[in-house]
Design a protein around this motif. Sequence first.
Motif, PDB file in Angstrom:
ATOM      1  N   ALA A  45      39.995 -57.785 -22.885  1.00 13.84           N
ATOM      2  CA  ALA A  45      39.768 -58.579 -21.673  1.00 13.84           C
ATOM      3  C   ALA A  45      38.319 -59.041 -21.577  1.00 13.84           C
ATOM      4  O   ALA A  45      38.040 -60.199 -21.231  1.00 13.84           O
ATOM      5  CB  ALA A  45      40.158 -57.761 -20.442  1.00 13.84           C
ATOM      6  N   VAL A  46      37.383 -58.132 -21.914  1.00 11.12           N
ATOM      7  CA  VAL A  46      35.955 -58.486 -21.880  1.00 11.12           C
ATOM      8  C   VAL A  46      35.679 -59.633 -22.860  1.00 11.12           C
ATOM      9  O   VAL A  46      35.010 -60.630 -22.534  1.00 11.12           O
ATOM     10  CB  VAL A  46      35.074 -57.258 -22.221  1.00 11.12           C
ATOM     11  N   LEU A  47      36.223 -59.510 -24.082  1.00 13.97           N
ATOM     12  CA  LEU A  47      35.988 -60.534 -25.109  1.00 13.97           C
ATOM     13  C   LEU A  47      36.584 -61.887 -24.703  1.00 13.97           C
ATOM     14  O   LEU A  47      35.984 -62.936 -24.923  1.00 13.97           O
ATOM     15  CB  LEU A  47      36.580 -60.078 -26.443  1.00 13.97           C
ATOM     16  N   MET A  48      37.771 -61.825 -24.099  1.00 16.65           N
ATOM     17  CA  MET A  48      38.416 -63.069 -23.655  1.00 16.65           C
ATOM     18  C   MET A  48      37.582 -63.732 -22.547  1.00 16.65           C
ATOM     19  O   MET A  48      37.365 -64.949 -22.564  1.00 16.65           O
ATOM     20  CB  MET A  48      39.825 -62.748 -23.147  1.00 16.65           C
ATOM     21  N   THR A  49      37.085 -62.903 -21.627  1.00  9.39           N
ATOM     22  CA  THR A  49      36.254 -63.440 -20.536  1.00  9.39           C
ATOM     23  C   THR A  49      34.976 -64.066 -21.092  1.00  9.39           C
ATOM     24  O   THR A  49      34.569 -65.154 -20.665  1.00  9.39           O
ATOM     25  CB  THR A  49      35.893 -62.295 -19.552  1.00  9.39           C
ATOM     26  N   VAL A  50      34.364 -63.366 -22.051  1.00 11.70           N
ATOM     27  CA  VAL A  50      33.124 -63.883 -22.660  1.00 11.70           C
ATOM     28  C   VAL A  50      33.395 -65.238 -23.329  1.00 11.70           C
ATOM     29  O   VAL A  50      32.613 -66.186 -23.190  1.00 11.70           O
ATOM     30  CB  VAL A  50      32.585 -62.850 -23.686  1.00 11.70           C
ATOM     31  N   LEU A 103      53.477 -48.265 -29.590  1.00 14.80           N
ATOM     32  CA  LEU A 103      53.458 -49.686 -29.197  1.00 14.80           C
ATOM     33  C   LEU A 103      52.163 -50.011 -28.445  1.00 14.80           C
ATOM     34  O   LEU A 103      51.487 -50.996 -28.731  1.00 14.80           O
ATOM     35  CB  LEU A 103      54.679 -49.964 -28.326  1.00 14.80           C
ATOM     36  N   ALA A 104      51.825 -49.151 -27.482  1.00 10.93           N
ATOM     37  CA  ALA A 104      50.621 -49.390 -26.675  1.00 10.93           C
ATOM     38  C   ALA A 104      49.370 -49.311 -27.543  1.00 10.93           C
ATOM     39  O   ALA A 104      48.468 -50.158 -27.432  1.00 10.93           O
ATOM     40  CB  ALA A 104      50.551 -48.361 -25.550  1.00 10.93           C
ATOM     41  N   GLU A 105      49.337 -48.322 -28.448  1.00  7.28           N
ATOM     42  CA  GLU A 105      48.148 -48.120 -29.288  1.00  7.28           C
ATOM     43  C   GLU A 105      47.917 -49.318 -30.228  1.00  7.28           C
ATOM     44  O   GLU A 105      46.831 -49.912 -30.245  1.00  7.28           O
ATOM     45  CB  GLU A 105      48.366 -46.837 -30.119  1.00  7.28           C
ATOM     46  N   VAL A 106      48.981 -49.691 -30.964  1.00  7.27           N
ATOM     47  CA  VAL A 106      48.842 -50.801 -31.930  1.00  7.27           C
ATOM     48  C   VAL A 106      48.658 -52.132 -31.198  1.00  7.27           C
ATOM     49  O   VAL A 106      47.824 -52.953 -31.591  1.00  7.27           O
ATOM     50  CB  VAL A 106      50.072 -50.848 -32.874  1.00  7.27           C
ATOM     51  N   GLY A 107      49.435 -52.312 -30.121  1.00  2.00           N
ATOM     52  CA  GLY A 107      49.355 -53.571 -29.387  1.00  2.00           C
ATOM     53  C   GLY A 107      47.965 -53.798 -28.802  1.00  2.00           C
ATOM     54  O   GLY A 107      47.396 -54.880 -28.944  1.00  2.00           O
ATOM     55  N   ALA A 108      47.406 -52.781 -28.165  1.00  2.00           N
ATOM     56  CA  ALA A 108      46.091 -52.932 -27.535  1.00  2.00           C
ATOM     57  C   ALA A 108      44.999 -53.130 -28.596  1.00  2.00           C
ATOM     58  O   ALA A 108      44.109 -53.969 -28.428  1.00  2.00           O
ATOM     59  CB  ALA A 108      45.781 -51.705 -26.686  1.00  2.00           C
ATOM     60  N   ARG A 109      45.089 -52.369 -29.697  1.00  2.00           N
ATOM     61  CA  ARG A 109      44.086 -52.528 -30.773  1.00  2.00           C
ATOM     62  C   ARG A 109      44.151 -53.934 -31.356  1.00  2.00           C
ATOM     63  O   ARG A 109      43.125 -54.584 -31.568  1.00  2.00           O
ATOM     64  CB  ARG A 109      44.347 -51.486 -31.871  1.00  2.00           C
ATOM     65  N   SER A 110      45.385 -54.431 -31.606  1.00  2.00           N
ATOM     66  CA  SER A 110      45.537 -55.777 -32.170  1.00  2.00           C
ATOM     67  C   SER A 110      45.001 -56.825 -31.207  1.00  2.00           C
ATOM     68  O   SER A 110      44.369 -57.797 -31.635  1.00  2.00           O
ATOM     69  CB  SER A 110      47.006 -56.066 -32.464  1.00  2.00           C
ATOM     70  N   LEU A 111      45.264 -56.632 -29.910  1.00  2.00           N
ATOM     71  CA  LEU A 111      44.756 -57.601 -28.919  1.00  2.00           C
ATOM     72  C   LEU A 111      43.228 -57.637 -28.939  1.00  2.00           C
ATOM     73  O   LEU A 111      42.624 -58.712 -28.897  1.00  2.00           O
ATOM     74  CB  LEU A 111      45.246 -57.226 -27.519  1.00  2.00           C
ATOM     75  N   GLY A 112      42.611 -56.452 -29.013  1.00  2.15           N
ATOM     76  CA  GLY A 112      41.148 -56.376 -29.066  1.00  2.15           C
ATOM     77  C   GLY A 112      40.598 -57.068 -30.299  1.00  2.15           C
ATOM     78  O   GLY A 112      39.651 -57.862 -30.221  1.00  2.15           O
ATOM     79  N   ALA A 113      41.213 -56.775 -31.456  1.00  2.66           N
ATOM     80  CA  ALA A 113      40.738 -57.376 -32.713  1.00  2.66           C
ATOM     81  C   ALA A 113      40.975 -58.884 -32.712  1.00  2.66           C
ATOM     82  O   ALA A 113      40.131 -59.660 -33.179  1.00  2.66           O
ATOM     83  CB  ALA A 113      41.450 -56.713 -33.890  1.00  2.66           C
ATOM     84  N   LEU A 114      42.130 -59.305 -32.170  1.00  2.94           N
ATOM     85  CA  LEU A 114      42.424 -60.746 -32.103  1.00  2.94           C
ATOM     86  C   LEU A 114      41.407 -61.446 -31.207  1.00  2.94           C
ATOM     87  O   LEU A 114      40.927 -62.541 -31.537  1.00  2.94           O
ATOM     88  CB  LEU A 114      43.852 -60.962 -31.569  1.00  2.94           C
ATOM     89  N   ALA A 115      41.052 -60.812 -30.088  1.00  2.00           N
ATOM     90  CA  ALA A 115      40.071 -61.411 -29.174  1.00  2.00           C
ATOM     91  C   ALA A 115      38.707 -61.545 -29.865  1.00  2.00           C
ATOM     92  O   ALA A 115      37.990 -62.528 -29.651  1.00  2.00           O
ATOM     93  CB  ALA A 115      39.948 -60.558 -27.917  1.00  2.00           C
ATOM     94  N   ALA A 116      38.369 -60.556 -30.720  1.00  7.23           N
ATOM     95  CA  ALA A 116      37.098 -60.631 -31.472  1.00  7.23           C
ATOM     96  C   ALA A 116      37.130 -61.798 -32.454  1.00  7.23           C
ATOM     97  O   ALA A 116      36.160 -62.558 -32.589  1.00  7.23           O
ATOM     98  CB  ALA A 116      36.859 -59.312 -32.206  1.00  7.23           C
ATOM     99  N   LEU A 117      38.268 -61.936 -33.149  1.00  2.30           N
ATOM    100  CA  LEU A 117      38.403 -63.047 -34.109  1.00  2.30           C
ATOM    101  C   LEU A 117      38.336 -64.383 -33.380  1.00  2.30           C
ATOM    102  O   LEU A 117      37.631 -65.313 -33.818  1.00  2.30           O
ATOM    103  CB  LEU A 117      39.735 -62.919 -34.865  1.00  2.30           C
TER     104      LEU A 117
END
Lengths: 246, 225
Positions: A45-50, A103-117
Amino acid sequence: MLIEQAAYANRWRPVSPAAKGLFAANALIAAFAASTPSTAAIIAAVLMTVTVLGAGIALLSYLRVSAPALLFLALGCLSLAFSIDVGNGGPVLQLAPTGWHKLAEVGARSLGALAALLFLILTTPLIDLIALLRRLKTPELLLEIMVLCYRMLFVFSVAIDETLTAQSARLGYASPRLAMRSLGELAANLTLQVWQRAHALHVAAQARNNDGPLRFIEPVFPHARRDCCIAALAGSSLIALALVLR
Amino acid sequence: MHIMEGFLPFKHAVGWTIAAVPFVAGGLLAIKKRIRDKPEQRMLLGVAAAFAFVLSALKLPSVTGSCSHPTGTGLGALLFGPVAMAPIGAVVLLFQALLLAHGGLTTLGANIFSMAVVGPFAAAGIFRLARSLKASFAVSVFLAASLADLSTYVTTSLQLAWAFPDPTGGFVTSFAKFAGIFAITQIPLAISEGFLTVLIFNALARFNPQELQELKLLPADKARA
């Protein structure tokens, strides 16, 4: 290409690519280091906002770019949540014992990494990233393939668009059978252009006494050092957030 | 079929990157040698990478009635050789991550291994095997392209199953789960891509047979133009 348009038109275009790369690398580390799914989701969320508020990327463009990856994520996460039980007669689909947690662990990690990319690619044009890779001592031959690929893909895109228009105007895509045939002819035509265009580029390079690497004038970023310091500070704050939040 | 950014656990992402690096490095060395002998080939590989990139963006009519995108793995391996396809594929996959957000940076190694290493080597091997078994040129191309496509999808399913074994059935059940889900799109796509690649080679053999002869894919007596 939506990403390339955003990369050239965003507010942080004049910021040094090294700084943006450093911040994205730190953000990736933070996404992987997050101790709980909620922490990884906060980082996303932080990365998306930035990216949206800081760099000024339109929210609709952001969502359109991330849609295919989110579709893969949904499919992948669903398959993690369920398990196939082959014990009682036939195979039965059931909720895996640790399904929701995984599901929560992989999904949240992927979302974070995707937001970084997405932060990196929506704020930095590819040609700047190639220049950054050159400074990071990537093999010259690989860089040469990248530079040529980047320049030629727009030429091929135009060739494809024009051929598709001409074929469509002659009902080339009126049925699946015709579409396959037209597509085959289009791709065969493009395949031939690979040799023709490569030969033309070789002749042009020879005519200009080219004796090795293809070099281009790279843009100068006058505040690179300051940008890198800010990026390092912001990036390490993200990592600290990932490690501290539980 | 790209594994998205961040989906693989850290150890797997690093492991697949280490596994892919020797193939890319070997491909670069082979290309360097090729360029030393034939300097005019220097431009060819960059242009070929652009070609592979735009080809993967084409919408392919699938036999189920839906649309998908060709991988170009089989076509590239037959035209440029499986060794050169590793660095070309690496660049294409990197560009897909950076320009389209398909795939990712942490999963680049895993994607290179399935699409730029396994696929091209499978295509080249199947093509040679089919030709040595006296299969026709068209059948050999179809088998090479479609089975290369399937091999990349099976490899991706294996990678995912290894990273996320099923809590009750283990690796095998997990593989069946991933392969089953992706089979819905990938099997029709593989068949469509096989047909498309045959059509491409037919058009090349008809209008520009000398290119195929230079690539030693078509014997001189098969030229029809």
